[in-house]
Motif scaffolding. Structure first.
Motif, PDB file in Angstrom:
ATOM      1  N   VAL A  72       0.969  -1.163  -0.027  1.00 30.56           N
ATOM      2  CA  VAL A  72      -0.029  -0.009  -0.176  1.00 30.56           C
ATOM      3  C   VAL A  72       0.970   1.233   0.067  1.00 30.56           C
ATOM      4  CG1 VAL A  72      -1.813  -1.152   1.269  1.00 30.56           C
ATOM      5  CG2 VAL A  72      -0.273  -0.082   2.542  1.00 30.56           C
ATOM      6  N   PHE A  73       0.451   2.361  -0.678  1.00 31.65           N
ATOM      7  CA  PHE A  73       1.375   3.379  -0.647  1.00 31.65           C
ATOM      8  C   PHE A  73       0.689   4.860  -0.824  1.00 31.65           C
ATOM      9  CE2 PHE A  73      -0.347   2.120  -4.893  1.00 31.65           C
ATOM     10  CZ  PHE A  73      -0.368   3.194  -5.728  1.00 31.65           C
ATOM     11  N   HIS A  74       1.581   5.894  -0.682  1.00 29.93           N
ATOM     12  CA  HIS A  74       0.919   7.035  -1.118  1.00 29.93           C
ATOM     13  C   HIS A  74       2.159   7.994  -1.276  1.00 29.93           C
ATOM     14  CE1 HIS A  74      -1.108  10.874  -0.106  1.00 29.93           C
ATOM     15  NE2 HIS A  74      -0.046  11.341   0.443  1.00 29.93           N
TER      16      HIS A  74
ATOM     17  N   LYS B  80       8.158  12.381  -1.818  1.00 32.22           N
ATOM     18  CA  LYS B  80       8.409  11.324  -1.368  1.00 32.22           C
ATOM     19  C   LYS B  80       7.409  10.204  -1.729  1.00 32.22           C
ATOM     20  CE  LYS B  80      11.078  12.761   2.638  1.00 32.22           C
ATOM     21  NZ  LYS B  80      11.105  14.037   2.410  1.00 32.22           N
ATOM     22  N   LEU B  81       7.593   8.953  -1.798  1.00 34.59           N
ATOM     23  CA  LEU B  81       6.871   7.834  -1.807  1.00 34.59           C
ATOM     24  C   LEU B  81       6.746   7.032  -0.696  1.00 34.59           C
ATOM     25  CD1 LEU B  81       4.996   5.918  -3.861  1.00 34.59           C
ATOM     26  CD2 LEU B  81       7.249   5.044  -4.598  1.00 34.59           C
ATOM     27  N   TYR B  82       5.812   6.918   0.042  1.00 33.49           N
ATOM     28  CA  TYR B  82       5.667   6.034   1.293  1.00 33.49           C
ATOM     29  C   TYR B  82       4.966   4.921   1.052  1.00 33.49           C
ATOM     30  CZ  TYR B  82       6.236  10.640   3.188  1.00 33.49           C
ATOM     31  OH  TYR B  82       6.680  12.115   3.468  1.00 33.49           O
ATOM     32  N   ILE B  83       5.685   3.505   1.456  1.00 26.83           N
ATOM     33  CA  ILE B  83       5.195   2.187   1.161  1.00 26.83           C
ATOM     34  C   ILE B  83       5.277   1.336   2.286  1.00 26.83           C
ATOM     35  CG2 ILE B  83       5.707   0.221  -0.238  1.00 26.83           C
ATOM     36  CD1 ILE B  83       6.882   1.782  -2.623  1.00 26.83           C
ATOM     37  N   VAL B  84       4.240   0.517   2.457  1.00 27.00           N
ATOM     38  CA  VAL B  84       4.458  -0.558   3.389  1.00 27.00           C
ATOM     39  C   VAL B  84       3.818  -1.634   2.596  1.00 27.00           C
ATOM     40  CG1 VAL B  84       3.022  -1.588   5.383  1.00 27.00           C
ATOM     41  CG2 VAL B  84       3.421   0.955   5.413  1.00 27.00           C
ATOM     42  N   PHE B  85       4.740  -2.926   2.929  1.00 34.20           N
ATOM     43  CA  PHE B  85       4.875  -4.037   2.132  1.00 34.20           C
ATOM     44  C   PHE B  85       3.977  -5.258   2.889  1.00 34.20           C
ATOM     45  CE2 PHE B  85       9.076  -2.261   0.680  1.00 34.20           C
ATOM     46  CZ  PHE B  85       8.510  -2.192  -0.536  1.00 34.20           C
ATOM     47  N   GLY B  86       2.513  -5.057   2.799  1.00 33.86           N
ATOM     48  CA  GLY B  86       1.505  -6.069   3.120  1.00 33.86           C
ATOM     49  C   GLY B  86       1.584  -6.031   4.626  1.00 33.86           C
TER      50      GLY B  86
ATOM     51  N   ILE C 248      -2.227   3.288   3.634  1.00 23.92           N
ATOM     52  CA  ILE C 248      -1.480   4.169   4.278  1.00 23.92           C
ATOM     53  C   ILE C 248      -1.469   5.991   3.499  1.00 23.92           C
ATOM     54  CG2 ILE C 248       0.635   3.858   2.668  1.00 23.92           C
ATOM     55  CD1 ILE C 248       2.499   4.677   5.216  1.00 23.92           C
ATOM     56  N   LYS C 249      -1.669   6.943   4.186  1.00 28.10           N
ATOM     57  CA  LYS C 249      -1.992   7.887   3.842  1.00 28.10           C
ATOM     58  C   LYS C 249      -0.972   8.804   4.768  1.00 28.10           C
ATOM     59  CE  LYS C 249      -4.351   7.094   0.472  1.00 28.10           C
ATOM     60  NZ  LYS C 249      -3.723   5.922   0.156  1.00 28.10           N
ATOM     61  N   TYR C 250      -0.277   9.974   4.001  1.00 33.16           N
ATOM     62  CA  TYR C 250       0.448  10.938   4.862  1.00 33.16           C
ATOM     63  C   TYR C 250      -0.204  12.392   4.840  1.00 33.16           C
ATOM     64  CZ  TYR C 250       4.471  13.290   6.839  1.00 33.16           C
ATOM     65  OH  TYR C 250       5.469  13.750   7.564  1.00 33.16           O
ATOM     66  N   VAL C 251      -0.893  12.650   5.983  1.00 28.10           N
ATOM     67  CA  VAL C 251      -1.596  13.925   5.834  1.00 28.10           C
ATOM     68  C   VAL C 251      -1.205  14.657   6.972  1.00 28.10           C
ATOM     69  CG1 VAL C 251      -3.947  14.725   5.908  1.00 28.10           C
ATOM     70  CG2 VAL C 251      -3.663  12.729   4.921  1.00 28.10           C
ATOM     71  N   ASP C 252      -0.992  16.194   6.607  1.00 32.61           N
ATOM     72  CA  ASP C 252      -0.632  17.054   7.737  1.00 32.61           C
ATOM     73  C   ASP C 252       0.241  16.632   8.544  1.00 32.61           C
ATOM     74  OD1 ASP C 252      -2.772  18.763   6.486  1.00 32.61           O
ATOM     75  OD2 ASP C 252      -4.186  17.897   8.143  1.00 32.61           O
TER      76      ASP C 252
END
Length: 386
Positions: free
Chosen positions: A216-218, A223-229, A285-289
């Motif tokens: 899942v990613f944002h 930047k690119l944020y990723i969590v692998f499962g 996953i999201k990166y907000v504020d």
């Protein structure tokens, strides 16, 4: 657009034990519903995308139908403006979509499909079609607002869902696998990107059930944020080629139980493949504020995992597990510290989508009452505490 006069804060009531309450800090970050869209529709809608700039919503009716799956275009005032079918036997059919439909302009959306990258206007008229280079049948798809492509500089980031012919029991699988695509609708090229980091759980030499690693990613401005499962680590990459890994942040989610792999691959052994159901997994996953917002399934504890493979389990057991283990939201600071962990009221946890810097989520329907409308909520973050 519906704008409630009284904004209300979803006070986070932790629906669990004191151990989970003690795992978060004194400062809490809360969800606040700051705007809403209500679309009058009776059925089983799946929202694919929305766009605050064009004020449009794209959703589909995926119930079984001999006439195909209908696409609907609505505005933010809740009016359905048009509807049409594009998976039938027509000259402009997409055939079979491989990702949620994506709004890509003021009056158009794109289908990433078996028949290529296809653009339609909001009345369903074909604008353009570019065939995919080196097409192959993917290993599956997930449709819904929280699982879409993310556009960046004319291209799209998306998950590599593999191939139906993939051999997950191959000892070299993880060494050679790239977890994502960079899609170019103008050329039809799918560039494989983002191999597993060297220190990833999936590079330890163990085997996993299929999709255990699905990212899942944002993507943000830099930047690119990723969590692998199921792996509880946030990996941070540059969002430009060659997508170098910048850093990683291990995270400690409350009572998170996840499968750490097996020394042998046996997809016929319930003690192996059964972890698809019982393992914890991060689903968005999201990166907000300057906060990370994650949705995740916490996973069964050891006792319930062992019980799940028993031949004596029946519907009562699984009904109890569905009530005991529910998908949750965790809000973390930029260093990965959990600031709050909760089940949101009236919101679909996995549906989070950021468009034009705004966080949107699907309303969660009441399972006991059939509604003739559905809702989308713009969600803000607010803090409470010392």
């Amino acid at each position: 657009m519906s704008r409630p006069i009284l904004f209300f804060v979803i006070f986070i009531t932790l629906l669990s034990c004191d151990k989970k309450e003690n795992s978060v800090t004194d400062v809490q970050v809360l969800f606040e519903k700051v705007d809403s869209i209500q679309i009058n529709y009776l059925g089983s809608p799946t929202v694919h995308d929305l766009d605050p700039l064009s004020q449009r919503v794209v959703f589909m009716e995926h119930s079984l139908s001999d006439s195909g799956h209908e696409i609907f275009i609505a505005d933010f005032d809740g009016n359905i403006l048009s509807s049409f079918i594009k998976d039938g036997d027509t000259r402009d059919t997409y055939g079979h979509i491989m990702a949620p439909l994506a709004i890509d302009g003021e009056n158009s959306f794109m289908a990433y499909s078996f028949n290529g990258f296809i653009h339609y206007d909001f009345d369903g008229n074909l604008i353009s079609r570019v065939k995919i280079v080196d097409f192959f049948n993917p290993g599956g798809r997930i449709l819904g607002m929280g699982y879409g492509m993310e556009k960046w500089e004319g291209k799209y980031f998306y998950v590599n869902r593999g191939s139906k012919n993939a051999d997950y029991g191959d000892k070299d699988f993880f060494d050679e696998y790239h977890t994502m695509y960079l899609l170019d609708p103008s050329t039809g090229i799918r560039e494989s990107i983002i191999p597993f980091p060297e220190n990833s759980l999936f590079m330890k030499g163990n085997f996993f059930f299929s999709r255990a690693w699905e990212p899942v990613f944002h993507i943000s401005e830099s930047k690119l944020y990723i969590v692998f499962g199921l792996e509880p680590v946030i990996y941070i990459y540059e969002n430009q080629a060659p997508f170098n890994l910048i850093s990683s942040i291990p995270i400690e989610l409350p009572d998170y139980h996840y499968f750490k792999g097996s020394e042998k691959y046996n997809n016929e052994d319930v003690r192996f493949f059964g972890h698809r159901v019982t393992s914890g997994k991060i689903s968005n996953i999201k990166y907000v504020d300057n906060y990370f917002v994650l949705s995740y399934f916490p996973g069964f504890d050891a006792a319930d995992t062992e019980m799940s493979i028993s031949t004596n389990t029946g519907p009562d057991f699984w009904n109890a597990m569905r009530k005991k283990y529910t998908t949750r939201i965790a809000i973390l600071d930029s260093q990965g510290k959990v600031l709050n962990d909760f089940v949101p009221e009236g919101l679909s946890e996995t549906s989070m989508k950021v468009k034009n810097g705004e966080l949107w989520m699907m309303g969660k329907p009441n399972g006991e009452v059939e509604l003739d409308y559905f809702q989308l909520f713009k969600v803000g973050l607010t803090t409470k505490g010392p």
